[in-house]
Design an enzyme around this catalytic site. Sequence first.
Site, mmCIF file in Angstrom:
data_model
loop_
_atom_site.group_PDB
_atom_site.id
_atom_site.type_symbol
_atom_site.label_atom_id
_atom_site.label_comp_id
_atom_site.label_asym_id
_atom_site.label_seq_id
_atom_site.Cartn_x
_atom_site.Cartn_y
_atom_site.Cartn_z
ATOM 1 C CE LYS A 22 -2.230 1.639 3.915
ATOM 2 N NZ LYS A 22 -1.763 3.101 4.216
ATOM 3 C CG ASN A 23 2.092 3.050 3.663
ATOM 4 O OD1 ASN A 23 1.046 3.245 3.292
ATOM 5 N ND2 ASN A 23 2.614 2.614 4.806
ATOM 6 C CB CYS A 117 -5.097 6.152 10.623
ATOM 7 S SG CYS A 117 -5.457 4.693 9.693
ATOM 8 N NE ARG A 122 -0.292 10.478 10.833
ATOM 9 C CZ ARG A 122 -0.504 9.284 9.859
ATOM 10 N NH1 ARG A 122 -1.942 8.933 9.805
ATOM 11 N NH2 ARG A 122 0.185 8.574 9.314
ATOM 12 C CG ASP A 309 1.919 1.375 9.630
ATOM 13 O OD1 ASP A 309 1.563 2.192 10.630
ATOM 14 O OD2 ASP A 309 1.886 1.667 8.446
ATOM 15 N NE ARG A 401 -7.240 4.466 4.680
ATOM 16 C CZ ARG A 401 -6.593 4.904 5.734
ATOM 17 N NH1 ARG A 401 -6.925 5.002 6.958
ATOM 18 N NH2 ARG A 401 -5.129 5.013 5.296
#
Length: 430
Positions: A22-23, A117, A122, A309, A401
Site C-alpha cells: 500500500k505505502n 488515520c 501528524r 503499523d 483501505r
Amino acid sequence: MEQYVIRGGRELYGSVPISGAKNAALGILPGVILCRGTCRIENLPQISDVANMLEILSSMGAQIRYLNKNTVEINSAHVKNLPTPYEVVRKLRASYYLIGALLGRFGHAEVALPGGCDFGFRPIDQHIKGFEALGATVSITDGGIVEAHTEDGVVGAEIFLDVVSVGATMNIMLAAAMARGTTVIENAAREPHIVDLANFLNTCGADITGAGTDVIKIRGVEELHGCTYSIIPDQIEAGTYLTLAAAAGGEVTVTGVIPKHLESITAKLSEMGAEIIEHDESVTVRRPRDRRLRRINIKTQPYPGFPTDMQPQFAVLLALADGTSILTEGIYDNRYKYVNELRRMGANATVDGRIAVFEGVERLSPAPVRATDLRAGAALIMAALAADGTSTIDEVRYVERGYEDIIKKLRAIGADVKCIEQYEATKALG
Ligand code: UD1
C-alpha cells in the site's frame, strides 16, 4: 453499513498470497505525474486507498486503464495543475505526495491538507522544510490548502530531516527528481517503500542513489519517461497474516514476500515462541493453539526497527501471552484507541501515554467491537479469530483501505468470517 461477523476459536491452516505494498503504491502513483509517456504499474493492490488515489489522478486529467485487477496503465500527459478535490484528498494521508509530484512537474502545487488515520497530531513540517529548501514558497491557506510555489521550478539542495519521516523523505524525492542540480536528504527514512519509490523513479530515468540508507542523493534529470514497474509485496499485510495465525493457532504461509522485510516481525514472533520457517519468497508461522505464547516487550521504531503499523496486531498477541508485556509506541502520540475495544474482549491492558502494559489472559472472549483505524481493525479481526465464539466488527471500511480481498484470504485459511449489513449482524448475534 457493513460489518464483519467472525466465529473464532479454530486453528488456521493454508497459505495467503501477499498483495503489493500500500505505502509504496501511494507514493508511486503520484510519481507517475512526473513522467512523460505511459507507466504500467503491476502488483497494484486493489484497496480503497489506491482507488481514491486513482480517482484523484483521474480528476486531474490522467488517463487510467486497468489491464487486469492489479495492473494499470496511466498516462499523465494531460494532467492539469488544478486544485485537487478536497472530498477525496481528505480521506488519504498519502495525498501529501501530490504536493511533491506537482511541484516537481509544474513548479507549483495546491493540495488540501491530508487525512488518514488519527494517531494524534501528524504535522507535515518536514515536508514543508524540504520544499522550501528546494526553493518553494509554502503557505497553508485558511481553508486548509497547502500552496507551494516556485518562480522557475525546483532547485537541488541539502536537507537534513529533524525527524525520520517516511512521508517527507518520499515527498522530497518526488519534488527533487527533476530539479536543477543535486539534492541530498540526510536522516532519511529507510523503509522498503522508499527503496521502491526510488527504483520506480530510476526505472523512469531518474538518478537516485542511497535509498534504503539514511543519506539519499537525487541528481535532478531533465525528464522522466514511462516504464513498466512491479510494486514490492506489502510487509505489513504479510506481518498481519503471520501474526493472525500466531494468535489463532495453526500453520500459515505468506507467499510472494521478501523475508528480509519481515525480519523485525518474525524475530518477535520467534521470541514469543511461535515457530518461523523462512523460504526464498515465503514465510511460515506455526503455533499449536494449546501452547501459550511467551511475554515480550516491544518498542516501535523507524525501519529496520519494529514497525508502528504492526503495533495493534502484536498487542493482541501480548494480550494472550503468558505474563506481563510492555508495548512502547515510538512514533505516534496516540495510537492506542483500539485498546478499549480489546478490553471489551477480555484483554487486561492499561495505557499511559505512549506505553501500554498487558497482563496476558488465557483466552479472549467474543464481543461486538468497532475498528478505530486501519491496523486497529486488523487487530480486532485477529482478536475475534482467537476468541471462542462470535464477534462483530463495525467500521470495516477502515480495514478495506489497506487489505486486499481480506475476506477471501481469511476464508482460504479456514477462518469463519463474513461481511454483512449491520441489521443482519445483530440477528446473527441474537
Ligand atoms: C507513513 C505511513 C504510515 C506509517 C508511518 C510510519 C504512508 C501513507 N503512511 O506515514 O502507514 O505508520 O509512515 O512508518 O506511507 N513527523 C513530523 N513532521 C513531519 C512528518 C512526520 O514531526 O513533517 C513525525 C510524525 O508525527 C510521526 C513521525 O514523524 O511522529 C513519523 O511520521 P512519518 O514517517 O512521516 O509517517 P507518515 O509518512 O505520515
